[in-house]
Design an enzyme around this catalytic site. Structure first.
Site, mmCIF file in Angstrom:
data_model
loop_
_atom_site.group_PDB
_atom_site.id
_atom_site.type_symbol
_atom_site.label_atom_id
_atom_site.label_comp_id
_atom_site.label_asym_id
_atom_site.label_seq_id
_atom_site.Cartn_x
_atom_site.Cartn_y
_atom_site.Cartn_z
ATOM 1 C CB VAL A 57 -0.933 0.011 1.248
ATOM 2 C CG1 VAL A 57 -1.867 -1.205 1.245
ATOM 3 C CG2 VAL A 57 -0.148 0.062 2.561
ATOM 4 C CG ASP A 58 5.150 0.691 -0.318
ATOM 5 O OD1 ASP A 58 4.885 0.743 -1.541
ATOM 6 O OD2 ASP A 58 5.949 -0.156 0.164
ATOM 7 C CG HIS A 84 -3.706 -6.202 0.042
ATOM 8 N ND1 HIS A 84 -2.692 -6.963 0.565
ATOM 9 C CD2 HIS A 84 -4.629 -7.092 -0.443
ATOM 10 C CE1 HIS A 84 -2.972 -8.248 0.415
ATOM 11 N NE2 HIS A 84 -4.127 -8.358 -0.208
ATOM 12 C CB CYS A 141 -20.956 8.163 -0.499
ATOM 13 S SG CYS A 141 -19.687 9.422 -0.305
ATOM 14 C CB CYS A 165 -22.412 11.617 2.285
ATOM 15 S SG CYS A 165 -21.189 10.504 2.993
ATOM 16 N N GLY A 181 9.269 -11.011 -2.884
ATOM 17 C CA GLY A 181 9.149 -10.430 -1.537
ATOM 18 C C GLY A 181 7.806 -10.598 -0.868
ATOM 19 C CB THR A 182 4.697 -11.991 -1.262
ATOM 20 O OG1 THR A 182 3.536 -12.318 -0.477
ATOM 21 C CG2 THR A 182 4.793 -12.954 -2.426
ATOM 22 N N PRO A 228 14.646 -13.879 0.272
ATOM 23 C CG PRO A 228 15.289 -12.186 1.752
ATOM 24 C CD PRO A 228 14.180 -12.604 0.842
ATOM 25 C CD GLU A 229 13.041 -15.737 6.051
ATOM 26 O OE1 GLU A 229 11.876 -16.160 6.207
ATOM 27 O OE2 GLU A 229 13.594 -14.921 6.799
HETATM 28 C C1 BJW Z 1 12.342 -9.939 1.199
HETATM 29 C C2 BJW Z 1 13.288 -9.033 1.588
HETATM 30 C C3 BJW Z 1 14.040 -8.494 0.557
HETATM 31 C C4 BJW Z 1 12.343 -9.645 3.344
HETATM 32 N N1 BJW Z 1 13.809 -8.861 -0.704
HETATM 33 N N2 BJW Z 1 12.127 -10.298 -0.062
HETATM 34 C C5 BJW Z 1 -8.009 -18.873 2.577
HETATM 35 C C6 BJW Z 1 -7.616 -19.570 3.713
HETATM 36 C C7 BJW Z 1 -7.552 -18.963 4.970
HETATM 37 C C8 BJW Z 1 -7.889 -17.638 5.134
HETATM 38 C C9 BJW Z 1 -8.253 -16.929 4.020
HETATM 39 C C10 BJW Z 1 -8.333 -17.553 2.771
HETATM 40 N N3 BJW Z 1 -8.737 -16.640 1.872
HETATM 41 C C11 BJW Z 1 -8.899 -15.454 2.518
HETATM 42 C C12 BJW Z 1 -8.630 -15.624 3.827
HETATM 43 C C13 BJW Z 1 -8.661 -14.591 4.894
HETATM 44 C C14 BJW Z 1 -7.486 -13.646 4.835
HETATM 45 C C15 BJW Z 1 -6.167 -14.421 4.782
HETATM 46 O O1 BJW Z 1 -5.559 -14.619 3.756
HETATM 47 N N4 BJW Z 1 -5.685 -14.855 5.925
HETATM 48 C C16 BJW Z 1 -4.443 -15.631 5.982
HETATM 49 C C17 BJW Z 1 -3.384 -14.861 6.773
HETATM 50 C C18 BJW Z 1 -4.741 -16.971 6.564
HETATM 51 N N5 BJW Z 1 -7.622 -12.776 3.667
HETATM 52 C C19 BJW Z 1 -8.385 -11.693 3.713
HETATM 53 O O2 BJW Z 1 -8.998 -11.347 4.718
HETATM 54 C C20 BJW Z 1 -8.457 -10.883 2.427
HETATM 55 N N6 BJW Z 1 -9.814 -10.680 2.090
HETATM 56 C C21 BJW Z 1 -10.572 -11.641 1.582
HETATM 57 O O3 BJW Z 1 -10.130 -12.743 1.308
HETATM 58 O O4 BJW Z 1 -11.890 -11.275 1.380
HETATM 59 C C22 BJW Z 1 -12.835 -12.300 1.229
HETATM 60 C C23 BJW Z 1 -13.145 -12.777 2.639
HETATM 61 C C24 BJW Z 1 -13.753 -11.901 3.497
HETATM 62 C C25 BJW Z 1 -14.057 -12.343 4.783
HETATM 63 C C26 BJW Z 1 -13.686 -13.614 5.198
HETATM 64 C C27 BJW Z 1 -13.033 -14.475 4.310
HETATM 65 C C28 BJW Z 1 -12.773 -14.044 3.004
HETATM 66 C C29 BJW Z 1 -7.878 -9.499 2.629
HETATM 67 C C30 BJW Z 1 -6.423 -9.525 2.939
HETATM 68 C C31 BJW Z 1 -5.950 -8.119 3.255
HETATM 69 C C32 BJW Z 1 -4.529 -8.113 3.747
HETATM 70 N N7 BJW Z 1 -4.247 -6.874 4.323
HETATM 71 C C33 BJW Z 1 -2.908 -6.595 4.780
HETATM 72 C C34 BJW Z 1 -2.908 -5.268 5.513
HETATM 73 C C35 BJW Z 1 -3.093 -4.096 4.537
HETATM 74 C C36 BJW Z 1 -3.199 -2.818 5.259
HETATM 75 C C37 BJW Z 1 -1.915 -2.492 6.001
HETATM 76 O O5 BJW Z 1 -0.917 -2.183 5.320
HETATM 77 O O6 BJW Z 1 -1.905 -2.539 7.229
HETATM 78 O O7 BJW Z 1 -2.023 -6.590 3.669
HETATM 79 S S1 BJW Z 1 -2.221 -7.899 5.806
HETATM 80 C C38 BJW Z 1 -0.595 -7.778 5.209
HETATM 81 O O8 BJW Z 1 -0.248 -9.040 4.587
HETATM 82 C C39 BJW Z 1 -0.641 -6.728 4.103
HETATM 83 C C40 BJW Z 1 0.167 -7.392 3.026
HETATM 84 O O9 BJW Z 1 -0.161 -6.853 1.774
HETATM 85 C C41 BJW Z 1 -0.188 -8.854 3.174
HETATM 86 C C42 BJW Z 1 0.796 -9.788 2.563
HETATM 87 O O10 BJW Z 1 2.029 -9.712 3.214
HETATM 88 P P1 BJW Z 1 3.361 -9.804 2.357
HETATM 89 O O11 BJW Z 1 3.405 -8.699 1.394
HETATM 90 O O12 BJW Z 1 3.508 -11.156 1.832
HETATM 91 O O13 BJW Z 1 4.455 -9.447 3.480
HETATM 92 P P2 BJW Z 1 5.055 -10.387 4.621
HETATM 93 O O14 BJW Z 1 5.577 -9.484 5.674
HETATM 94 O O15 BJW Z 1 4.120 -11.442 5.028
HETATM 95 O O16 BJW Z 1 6.281 -11.130 3.934
HETATM 96 C C43 BJW Z 1 7.437 -10.405 3.527
HETATM 97 C C44 BJW Z 1 8.304 -11.348 2.731
HETATM 98 O O17 BJW Z 1 9.379 -10.583 2.223
HETATM 99 C C45 BJW Z 1 8.914 -12.490 3.568
HETATM 100 O O18 BJW Z 1 8.743 -13.704 2.861
HETATM 101 C C46 BJW Z 1 10.399 -12.124 3.649
HETATM 102 O O19 BJW Z 1 11.258 -13.279 3.654
HETATM 103 C C47 BJW Z 1 10.565 -11.347 2.375
HETATM 104 N N8 BJW Z 1 11.651 -10.381 2.391
HETATM 105 N N9 BJW Z 1 13.196 -8.907 2.982
HETATM 106 C C48 BJW Z 1 12.821 -9.795 -0.954
HETATM 107 N N10 BJW Z 1 15.013 -7.581 0.830
#
Ligand code: BJW
Length: 239
Positions: free
Chosen positions: A104-105, A120, A131, A149, A186-187, A213-214
């Protein structure tokens, strides 16, 4: 870290490239990731998946704003890194190119990427809880309440338990299903539905390459995992 001859050749010949990024792509800019690395995001004792949740928004909107205002202040001075710039360069290099980010950055946009699919949302926007009128906070403060609104504003990001922006995942999955080369950068691959995109690309016959990295839960489906930092690894693709 070496790139295999097969990946080099696929990169040279690719026509439709799809990139999914996560928090790790911004790590070398100094932005903390959410999970792992000992820097798990915590705000005033609350883990990020509690403060960044639909439930917290209902319960305590001011606390959610405080958390996002803090992060926006922090991001103001942050610059894109080599990974963001390399990915921006790829949009000119391939006949078809799609960039999908969970971040989101706004750093991909700052690096020059166009038409970024932000699954996201974006921390620099606010929207009305009723609205959905949108307010750009990159150019100044948000109004106290919606100018259309009068209802409350909220950060225009997708919190846990919320739906993704209408159509965003559908467009992203359509591109994933048409690509011949997919990069997952990086996810942690834990959050759905975003983490399902590499699976869609793979099932459609694409070569999938992870940069991290992992190892992650996605590593086993990838054709190649390049273990390293995004900025360092992606720079190796410059010929
Ligand atoms: C490097 C590095 C370097 C380090 N170079 N790499 C199926 C099963 C179970 C649950 C669910 C499912 N489907 C949906 C769900 C629910 C939920 C979910 O997924 N939960 C799981 C955790 C289990 N999903 C949702 O709620 C989503 N909505 C949805 O599905 O709607 C339908 C629904 C509604 C109601 C109920 C059920 C379904 C919405 C998800 C929204 C995520 N929001 C966030 C916060 C955003 C706002 C904020 O910024 O605060 O988004 S959570 C957070 O995680 C953020 C990120 O975008 C997201 C992903 O994280 P990301 O980017 O992968 O980062 P990290 O920190 O996890 O990993 C970093 C990686 O970088 C690591 O691997 C490091 O090794 C690596 N790294 N340095 C390259 N230099």
């Amino acid at each position: 870290m070496q790139i295999s001859e097969e990946l080099r050749q696929r990169f040279a010949r690719a026509q439709r490239v799809f990139v999914l990024t996560g928090a790790g792509v911004s790590a070398e800019s100094g932005v903390p990731t959410f999970r792992g690395g000992g820097h798990t995001a915590v705000w005033k004792g609350l883990p990020f998946d509690v403060i960044s949740s639909a439930e917290m928004l209902e319960r305590n909107l001011p606390a959610v704003w405080e958390w996002f205002d803090y992060r926006r202040d922090f991001l103001e001075s942050i610059l894109p890194n080599a990974a963001h710039y390399e990915i921006a360069h790829w949009q000119e290099r391939f006949p078809e190119f799609t960039l999908v980010t969970q971040n989101v950055d706004g750093l991909h946009h700052k690096a020059g990427s166009r038409d970024v699919i932000e699954l996201h949302g974006n921390i620099w926007r606010a929207r009305c809880i009723d609205c959905r009128s949108s307010y750009d906070m990159s150019k100044g403060k948000r109004p106290e309440a919606c100018l259309e609104c009068g209802d409350a504003l909220r950060p225009d990001v997708v919190l846990f338990g919320e739906m993704l922006p209408a159509g965003a995942f559908e467009i992203a999955s359509e591109h994933a299903s048409r690509c011949d080369l997919c990069f997952v950068v990086g996810t942690s691959g834990l959050v759905y539905p975003a983490a399902g995109l590499p699976e869609i690309a793979k099932a459609a016959g694409a070569y999938v390459c992870e940069v991290n990295p992992e190892q992650t839960p996605l590593s086993s489906l990838c054709d190649a995992t390049l273990l390293g930092k995004a900025g360092e690894v992606l720079s190796l693709f410059r010929s």
